[in-house]
Design an enzyme around this catalytic site. Structure first.
Site, short mmCIF file in Angstrom:
data_model
loop_
_atom_site.label_atom_id
_atom_site.label_comp_id
_atom_site.label_asym_id
_atom_site.label_seq_id
_atom_site.Cartn_x
_atom_site.Cartn_y
_atom_site.Cartn_z
N PHE A 29 -2.77 -0.63 -10.49
CA PHE A 29 -2.60 -1.44 -9.66
C PHE A 29 -4.04 -2.47 -9.62
CE2 PHE A 29 -3.99 2.02 -6.82
CZ PHE A 29 -6.03 1.87 -6.89
N LYS A 79 -7.10 -3.34 4.01
CA LYS A 79 -6.14 -2.13 3.65
C LYS A 79 -5.55 -2.65 5.59
CE LYS A 79 -8.41 2.11 4.93
NZ LYS A 79 -8.87 3.30 4.07
N ARG A 113 -16.89 0.70 -1.56
CA ARG A 113 -16.50 0.24 -0.08
C ARG A 113 -16.81 -1.55 0.28
NH1 ARG A 113 -13.19 3.85 3.18
NH2 ARG A 113 -14.04 5.65 2.64
N LYS A 145 1.16 -1.31 -0.04
CA LYS A 145 -0.17 -0.34 -0.24
C LYS A 145 0.97 1.25 0.50
CE LYS A 145 -4.02 2.00 2.49
NZ LYS A 145 -3.18 3.45 2.03
P1 AMP Z 1 -6.77 5.32 2.37
O1 AMP Z 1 -6.89 5.90 1.95
O2 AMP Z 1 -6.12 4.68 3.74
O3 AMP Z 1 -8.58 4.71 2.38
O4 AMP Z 1 -6.25 3.50 1.48
C1 AMP Z 1 -6.77 3.36 0.23
C2 AMP Z 1 -6.07 4.38 -1.05
O5 AMP Z 1 -4.81 3.81 -1.07
C3 AMP Z 1 -6.16 4.60 -2.08
O6 AMP Z 1 -7.28 4.98 -2.07
C4 AMP Z 1 -4.85 4.09 -3.05
O7 AMP Z 1 -4.76 5.95 -2.81
C5 AMP Z 1 -4.45 3.96 -2.12
N1 AMP Z 1 -3.27 2.73 -2.54
C6 AMP Z 1 -1.62 2.36 -2.61
N2 AMP Z 1 -1.63 1.07 -2.55
C7 AMP Z 1 -2.42 0.69 -3.41
C8 AMP Z 1 -2.54 -0.54 -3.88
N3 AMP Z 1 -1.76 -1.43 -4.34
N4 AMP Z 1 -4.33 -0.80 -4.04
C9 AMP Z 1 -4.78 -0.54 -4.40
N5 AMP Z 1 -4.74 1.64 -3.03
C10 AMP Z 1 -3.84 2.04 -3.20
#
Ligand code: AMP
Length: 588
Positions: A364, A446, A440, A273
């Site tokens: 990704f 994550k 979602r 991530k």
């Molecule tokens: P969050 O912003 O904490 O909700 O986490 C989701 C975000 O992580 C996504 O919107 C992407 O911008 C980011 N992200 C980073 N690496 C990845 C990945 N390998 N797959 C999907 N999202 C990713």
């Protein structure tokens, strides 16, 4: 259509808190609305004149509205301010003043929806010398012909503060009731206990169809028009078009690796991530376009991304989902999001900042390729297509690092490696899942090492005292009730901000500068602001609380980061998520 008909609907909707009743009022209104009017009507029902993917906005401050009231009704600015202090709302102020002025009202000419809509769009597009006066005149022109109730809603719409309680859920259902309900004969129960469609399965299918169409088009106005003109067939035939941004898929949070496996199944894909910002990259008619996660176009800010994609991604047209990550141009080490955030808004010296703050694109997902929509294909297939389509060049464009495993220990090692490389954590993805725009749904989750966190919007703040006077220092946080679109308070945050510029992180001064133009009401040290600035807030626990309108409060909230650039108030945490987090923490 005459504007008072729309105002009538606003009033009816505001007079009930019952979701089904609101849906029914809206559905009846949409049925009556002529197809040529459906788009402006749907936008105005949401208090907008542009769909959410369009980054134009009306952008008028309260000052201008006060000037327009002066111009149209002849009150002094001081008199208007006095009334505004009493009512606390500029819309109600305009209503009261209009009523006083025009007691035996015979309004000069009837306002229609078309006038309102086109004046508001004109206002949004005016720029440069003389534009302020022009804007004031356009608003005044509407107010001069308005009845008291019309004046109230005109002012609220101009200020982008309509808030009548029509959220996405209600609008979606109203479209189903209005255009498909002859097929399923909905028995609407005014006692609000339930609705009983004669055929629930078919009803649910219609709801899903309208929702999916919305996730692709990002615009209920366009969805309603297709529903009315072409019925279900029109909606199901919708394809992704390269060049037009699509809502991105979102991810829920898992507590740990075991929880992540449980939610996405084994084996699954585990990916790094990356801590950058999301980019949806399109190729259409030979041109590359780059959109942020909020679907704002930022192509010109990222010339090097355009170049990498042109050179290294095969195909005449496509839509990619990716994360752009900053790295140090000397050491090649990845840098946190903050270091490249300035690139998103940058308008000048773009080539220079691109050299100073370079990004690597980590792709990704792929949503369409050479005209073929791929979102219904399983994730492992889409990944294969990506592997064939993208030529990887480190520090330019690569695929997200991925491990397919069913083993906890292997996933844990991969997670630790991601953290060691300075990444935020890992994503777990179901290998068979489709790509669900805007959703979602838990096809991916994550795992990050931080405390729990929520994405919330700031709706108010308090001016500081002593050495902090002149700054807003305590911020009122809200989550979202998606059906009504209401923002519900979940607490206040004052920690996690810096006092001095130059320190790492967000300062009170920056927060104050961001929020000052959004102030809509002030009382003593308290201010209310337009809900626009999104923050990620970490906390220790969620508690029940009667003091906040959501019924919940965060214990030890702290700013984790400012997300104003990448997240819109439309996709913050919902009340359901807060409730879920509350109940899972209890059972632990
Ligand atoms: P969050 O912003 O904490 O909700 O986490 C989701 C975000 O992580 C996504 O919107 C992407 O911008 C980011 N992200 C980073 N690496 C990845 C990945 N390998 N797959 C999907 N999202 C990713």
């Amino acid at each position: 259509m005459e504007y008072h008909k729309l105002v009538d609907v606003y009033q009816q909707i505001q007079s009930t808190s019952k979701r089904l009743e609101k849906t029914k009022i809206l559905a009846d209104f949409l049925k009556e609305t002529d197809v040529s009017q459906i788009e402006p009507i749907i936008l105005l029902l949401q208090g907008k004149v542009f769909p959410s993917w369009d980054d134009r906005s009306i952008g008028v401050a309260t000052r201008l509205v006060i000037k327009a009231i002066t111009k149209s009704l002849g009150y002094t600015e001081a008199a208007i301010e006095l009334e505004w202090k009493k009512t606390g709302d500029l819309g109600t102020t305009a209503e009261n003043l209009t009523a006083q002025k025009k007691q035996v009202a015979l309004f000069s000419k009837k306002l229609n929806v078309h006038n309102i809509f086109s004046n508001l769009r004109k206002i949004a597009m005016l720029e440069g010398a003389g534009s302020i006066d022009r804007k004031v005149s356009l608003i005044a022109e509407l107010l001069t012909s308005a009845s008291p109730a019309e004046a109230r809603y005109i002012v609220r719409t101009v200020l982008e503060e309509l808030r009548v309680g029509i959220g996405e859920g209600i609008l979606r259902d109203a479209i189903v009731w209005a255009f498909f309900c002859d097929d399923v004969k909905i028995q609407y129960d005014p006692a609000e206990k339930s609705i009983e469609p004669e055929n629930r399965e078919l009803y649910n299918k219609y709801v899903d169809t309208v929702q999916s169409a919305y996730d692709i088009l990002n615009d209920f106005a366009a969805v309603a028009k297709i529903a009315k003109e072409q019925s279900v067939a029109g909606l199901t035939a919708l394809d992704l078009h390269s060049g037009k941004p699509v809502k991105v898929m979102l991810f829920q949070k898992a507590i740990n690796i075991a929880d992540a496996f449980e939610r996405v199944g084994r084996p699954c894909a585990v990916e790094f991530k990356y801590d950058g910002f999301r980019m949806q990259i399109h190729k259409a008619a030979g041109k590359i376009l780059v959109f942020t996660r909020r679907l704002e176009e930022v192509t010109s800010q990222f010339p090097e991304v355009v170049e990498f994609v042109q050179k290294n991604v095969a195909g005449d047209s496509f839509i990619l989902d990716a994360e752009a990550v900053g790295f140090d141009p000397q050491s090649y080490k990845y840098l946190p999001f903050q270091s490249i955030s300035q690139r998103i808004k940058r308008k000048h010296d773009i080539d220079q900042v691109a050299k100073e703050f370079p990004v690597e694109v980590n792709v990704f997902d792929i949503l369409s390729h050479n005209g073929k929509t791929l979102i219904k294909q399983p994730f492992h297939e889409r990944r294969k297509i990506l592997e064939r389509t993208v030529t990887q060049v480190p520090r330019k464009i690569v695929l997200a690092r991925q491990l397919v495993t069913e083993n906890d220990a292997a996933a844990e090692r991969f997670y630790q490696e991601a953290l060691k490389m300075g990444e935020e954590g890992v994503m777990f993805k179901n290998l068979d899942a489709e790509y669900m725009p805007g959703s979602r749904v838990g096809f991916g989750v994550k795992v990050k090492p931080t405390m729990q966190s929520l994405d919330l919007v700031i709706i108010g703040a308090e001016w500081g005292e002593g050495k902090r006077s002149g700054w807003l220092t305590s911020f009122v946080l809200a989550c979202k009730e998606p059906d009504t679109g209401d923002f519900l308070e979940v607490g206040r945050v004052g920690t996690g901000f810096k006092e001095l510029a130059g320190e790492d992180g967000v300062t009170f001064d920056e927060m104050t500068n961001l929020l000052r133009p959004l102030i809509v009401k002030e009382k003593g040290r308290e201010v209310h602001v337009k809900p626009q600035i999104v923050v990620e807030i970490s906390y220790e626990e969620i508690q029940k609380s009667p003091s906040y309108s959501s019924g919940y409060a965060l214990r030890f909230p702290r700013l984790a980061r400012l997300r104003a650039m990448e997240r819109s108030p439309d996709d913050i945490s919902t009340l359901d998520e807060v409730e879920n987090l509350y109940s899972t923490q209890r059972s632990r």
